[in-house]
Design a protein around this motif. Structure first.
Motif, mmCIF file in Angstrom:
data_model
loop_
_atom_site.group_PDB
_atom_site.id
_atom_site.type_symbol
_atom_site.label_atom_id
_atom_site.label_comp_id
_atom_site.label_asym_id
_atom_site.label_seq_id
_atom_site.Cartn_x
_atom_site.Cartn_y
_atom_site.Cartn_z
ATOM 1 N N VAL A 14 5.305 5.783 -17.813
ATOM 2 C CA VAL A 14 5.845 4.418 -17.930
ATOM 3 C C VAL A 14 5.529 3.820 -19.299
ATOM 4 O O VAL A 14 6.402 3.219 -19.946
ATOM 5 N N GLU A 33 -3.351 5.834 -26.209
ATOM 6 C CA GLU A 33 -3.597 6.698 -25.032
ATOM 7 C C GLU A 33 -4.946 7.381 -25.208
ATOM 8 O O GLU A 33 -5.276 7.866 -26.280
ATOM 9 N N ARG A 49 0.832 17.517 -10.246
ATOM 10 C CA ARG A 49 1.447 16.193 -10.216
ATOM 11 C C ARG A 49 2.914 16.296 -10.597
ATOM 12 O O ARG A 49 3.257 16.576 -11.745
ATOM 13 N N ALA A 52 9.601 12.942 -7.799
ATOM 14 C CA ALA A 52 11.034 12.989 -7.502
ATOM 15 C C ALA A 52 11.685 11.924 -8.376
ATOM 16 O O ALA A 52 11.434 10.735 -8.208
ATOM 17 N N GLN A 167 -7.500 -1.270 -16.692
ATOM 18 C CA GLN A 167 -8.622 -1.987 -17.319
ATOM 19 C C GLN A 167 -8.126 -3.339 -17.845
ATOM 20 O O GLN A 167 -8.815 -4.346 -17.753
ATOM 21 N N ASP A 310 2.272 1.484 -12.569
ATOM 22 C CA ASP A 310 1.179 1.444 -11.587
ATOM 23 C C ASP A 310 0.159 0.351 -11.893
ATOM 24 O O ASP A 310 -0.590 -0.043 -10.995
ATOM 25 N N GLY A 320 8.599 8.908 -2.524
ATOM 26 C CA GLY A 320 8.684 9.305 -3.934
ATOM 27 C C GLY A 320 9.293 8.239 -4.819
ATOM 28 O O GLY A 320 10.201 8.522 -5.603
ATOM 29 N N VAL A 323 6.966 6.143 -9.631
ATOM 30 C CA VAL A 323 7.293 6.078 -11.051
ATOM 31 C C VAL A 323 8.724 5.573 -11.243
ATOM 32 O O VAL A 323 9.058 4.992 -12.280
HETATM 33 C C1 LIG Z 1 0.280 12.009 -4.193
HETATM 34 C C2 LIG Z 1 1.247 11.246 -5.046
HETATM 35 C C3 LIG Z 1 2.579 11.646 -5.111
HETATM 36 C C4 LIG Z 1 3.500 10.912 -5.869
HETATM 37 N N1 LIG Z 1 4.812 11.302 -5.893
HETATM 38 C C5 LIG Z 1 5.728 10.543 -6.549
HETATM 39 C C6 LIG Z 1 7.129 10.887 -6.553
HETATM 40 O O1 LIG Z 1 7.564 11.879 -5.965
HETATM 41 N N2 LIG Z 1 7.996 10.062 -7.232
HETATM 42 C C7 LIG Z 1 7.567 8.946 -7.864
HETATM 43 O O2 LIG Z 1 8.399 8.210 -8.419
HETATM 44 N N3 LIG Z 1 6.260 8.613 -7.910
HETATM 45 C C8 LIG Z 1 5.337 9.374 -7.267
HETATM 46 N N4 LIG Z 1 4.018 9.030 -7.293
HETATM 47 C C9 LIG Z 1 3.608 7.865 -8.092
HETATM 48 C C10 LIG Z 1 3.550 8.193 -9.584
HETATM 49 O O3 LIG Z 1 2.717 9.330 -9.795
HETATM 50 C C11 LIG Z 1 2.995 6.986 -10.334
HETATM 51 O O4 LIG Z 1 3.749 5.859 -9.971
HETATM 52 C C12 LIG Z 1 3.097 7.192 -11.848
HETATM 53 O O5 LIG Z 1 2.271 8.247 -12.272
HETATM 54 C C13 LIG Z 1 2.691 5.920 -12.580
HETATM 55 O O6 LIG Z 1 2.884 6.099 -13.951
HETATM 56 P P1 LIG Z 1 2.174 5.129 -14.978
HETATM 57 O O7 LIG Z 1 2.599 5.610 -16.340
HETATM 58 O O8 LIG Z 1 2.395 3.712 -14.587
HETATM 59 O O9 LIG Z 1 0.603 5.383 -14.762
HETATM 60 P P2 LIG Z 1 -0.254 6.692 -15.005
HETATM 61 O O10 LIG Z 1 0.534 7.913 -14.735
HETATM 62 O O11 LIG Z 1 -1.518 6.510 -14.252
HETATM 63 O O12 LIG Z 1 -0.565 6.660 -16.576
HETATM 64 C C14 LIG Z 1 -1.520 5.774 -17.127
HETATM 65 C C15 LIG Z 1 -1.922 6.294 -18.514
HETATM 66 O O13 LIG Z 1 -2.784 5.354 -19.124
HETATM 67 C C16 LIG Z 1 -3.875 6.033 -19.731
HETATM 68 N N5 LIG Z 1 -4.983 5.068 -19.800
HETATM 69 C C17 LIG Z 1 -5.628 4.489 -18.751
HETATM 70 N N6 LIG Z 1 -6.564 3.621 -19.208
HETATM 71 C C18 LIG Z 1 -6.479 3.644 -20.554
HETATM 72 C C19 LIG Z 1 -7.181 2.957 -21.600
HETATM 73 N N7 LIG Z 1 -8.134 2.055 -21.327
HETATM 74 N N8 LIG Z 1 -6.882 3.216 -22.871
HETATM 75 C C20 LIG Z 1 -5.908 4.135 -23.168
HETATM 76 N N9 LIG Z 1 -5.199 4.814 -22.233
HETATM 77 C C21 LIG Z 1 -5.489 4.574 -20.951
HETATM 78 C C22 LIG Z 1 -4.120 7.219 -18.816
HETATM 79 O O14 LIG Z 1 -4.804 8.263 -19.488
HETATM 80 C C23 LIG Z 1 -2.701 7.615 -18.432
HETATM 81 O O15 LIG Z 1 -2.128 8.516 -19.346
HETATM 82 C C24 LIG Z 1 3.076 9.748 -6.571
HETATM 83 C C25 LIG Z 1 1.736 9.366 -6.523
HETATM 84 C C26 LIG Z 1 0.827 10.092 -5.770
HETATM 85 C C27 LIG Z 1 -0.623 9.635 -5.695
#
Ligand SMILES: Cc1cc2nc3c(=O)[nH]c(=O)nc-3n(C[C@H](O)[C@H](O)[C@H](O)COP(=O)(O)OP(=O)(O)OC[C@H]3O[C@@H](n4cnc5c(N)ncnc54)[C@H](O)[C@@H]3O)c2cc1C
Length: 417
Positions: A14, A33, A49, A52, A167, A310, A320, A323
């Motif tokens: 995201v 990151e 990980r 869908a 955070q 998230d 699913g 994301v």
């Molecule tokens: C079991 C499971 C199955 C799933 N299946 C699906 C699916 O099929 N389809 C779907 O749409 N979603 C699915 N999801 C949800 C999906 O994985 C999340 O919604 C998605 O990963 C969120 O992306 P994000 O970029 O918001 O957060 P994240 O993927 O958590 O990325 C956050 C990033 O921020 C970085 N970060 C954190 N703190 C700091 C900091 N202080 N300084 C610098 N960097 C930092 C981390 O290293 C990370 O790279 C699933 C979740 C789970 C638990």
């Protein structure tokens, strides 16, 4: 000290997508990151990980220039979606019903992230700080100041895309409403006796759903071939049959803890005794467990800080959608800021940023609540409710009028079209 229009904290799927979307509007962006993602090689086994990816998310990734690369690496399209509790009420959704070639793709999270990063590196108005970590954040009426481990950045807008345990959300005192499902999801990558399939399915068991998500080293849609067992195929064929999948097993935390401690061989036996017969023979390749928690930030913004993905909301992953909701946040933010710039407004003031929250909060809440209703309806032990839910699935599947009204509308909503 360096100054940017926007600083994005978190370079996951995201955060990386939002950096690109903001850069497309001509803004200068810093992406921070903490972990460098591991580069992709074809020989790597599938990551645990996976997501869908809906049609709507695919369109956004295409617009950001990141989709073609994911398809060239690996992603598995699926055309059908099967859902059932009792076999007689098996309901299948098909891409043909909404005039699409497929319903979505199963793709590894890291490959989506890497492909977005590849595009980011081509943009002269995005600078990546990695590995780098946020130490402190202060905001005033003119700008936000972010002290990182190695440098200090200033920005008009800070995007918190730092995940479920954000955070930044804590630093700016945004509270959350949360709900612990008391369940975990076990993800298991397997090799299947069946060749690559064009279906993803989910069966609801009293202890929670079990699900099948197809994985493939090719990105072409294939229809399921006649059954071959792993033992039947020659060792040369074993490499190329393309029968892989990600299984998801939802259960009470303690049970998932027990399953996670088993050897791959023992887990394989447990899977075969619980998952439906249509899975066929499998070989466990990798496994991992993840706790399930629903969270929703009480507000998506606080003085120059905006929450996305998230960091703003987590959802039961049963359908699913996690994301996919995050990518919808990115799309909404780009639209709101683009309109503000077009209308000559100050794009980073509170009034403009509130429009983003208005566009997204209701939709995120609706999806969270829908998942919860499904989760509770399918885990309710009452025989009456069990009969009712199977009768409803049966009706949606077999009654012609309902079929197009309910089934296809629900499908189009889930796919984001
Ligand atoms: C079991 C499971 C199955 C799933 N299946 C699906 C699916 O099929 N389809 C779907 O749409 N979603 C699915 N999801 C949800 C999906 O994985 C999340 O919604 C998605 O990963 C969120 O992306 P994000 O970029 O918001 O957060 P994240 O993927 O958590 O990325 C956050 C990033 O921020 C970085 N970060 C954190 N703190 C700091 C900091 N202080 N300084 C610098 N960097 C930092 C981390 O290293 C990370 O790279 C699933 C979740 C789970 C638990």
């Amino acid at each position: 000290m360096k100054d940017f229009d926007c600083v994005v904290i978190g370079g996951g799927m995201v955060g990386a997508a939002s950096a690109l979307a903001l850069a497309q509007l001509g803004l200068t962006v810093a992406l921070v990151e903490q972990h460098q993602p591991q580069p992709f090689t074809k020989e790597q086994s599938f990551d645990l990980r996976v997501s869908a990816i809906s049609l709507a998310s695919q369109y956004l990734l295409e617009q950001l220039g990141a989709w073609t690369q994911v398809m060239q690496w690996r992603a598995c399209p699926y055309k059908r979606l099967g859902v059932w509790e009792q076999e007689y009420a098996y309901t299948e959704f098909n891409a043909d019903n909404i005039s699409q070639a497929h319903l979505g793709h199963i793709a590894e999270n890291r490959l989506l992230q890497l492909s977005l990063w590849q595009q980011i590196k081509l943009q002269s108005n995005i600078e990546v700080f990695c590995p780098e970590k946020l130490i402190s954040l202060s905001q005033n009426s003119d700008q936000a100041t972010l002290v990182l481990e190695h440098i200090t950045l200033t920005a008009k807008l800070v995007i918190a895309a730092d995940g479920a345990n954000s955070q930044i959300r804590d630093l700016v005192n945004i509270g959350i409403t949360s709900w612990d499902y008391q369940q975990s999801a076990m993800l298991v990558n397997v090799k299947t006796e069946l060749s690559q399939q064009d279906i993803t399915w989910q069966q609801y068991l009293p202890t929670g759903p079990v699900a099948f998500l197809p994985l493939s080293k090719n990105t072409v849609l294939q229809t399921t071939k006649p059954q071959e067992t792993i033992d039947d195929v020659s060792s040369k064929d074993k490499v190329d049959t393309g029968g892989y999948a990600s299984l998801v097993w939802y259960h009470q935390r303690d049970e998932i803890k027990r399953l996670a401690a088993l050897s791959n061989q023992q887990l394989q036996q447990e899977i075969l005794s619980v998952f439906p017969k249509r899975l066929g023979q499998i070989e466990v390749l990798d496994k991992g467990a993840f706790p399930l928690t629903r969270r929703h930030a009480n507000t998506y913004q606080n003085k120059r800080v905006l929450l996305l993905g998230d960091a703003a909301h987590t959802i039961n992953p049963m359908a699913g959608q996690g994301v996919n909701l995050g990518f919808k946040d990115v799309q909404a933010l780009q639209t709101v800021i683009s309109c503000a710039i077009g209308n000559g407004e100050c794009w980073h003031n509170t009034v403009v940023l509130s429009r983003y929250e208005r566009m997204r909060r209701k939709d995120n809440l609706l999806m969270q609540s829908t998942m919860d209703v499904l989760y509770h309806a399918f885990s309710h032990p009452s025989p009456l409710i069990k009969t009712l839910r199977n009768a409803s699935l049966f009706a949606v599947s077999k009654v012609p009028g309902l079929n197009s009204v309910v089934k296809n509308k629900a499908l189009a909503y889930a796919c984001g079209v």
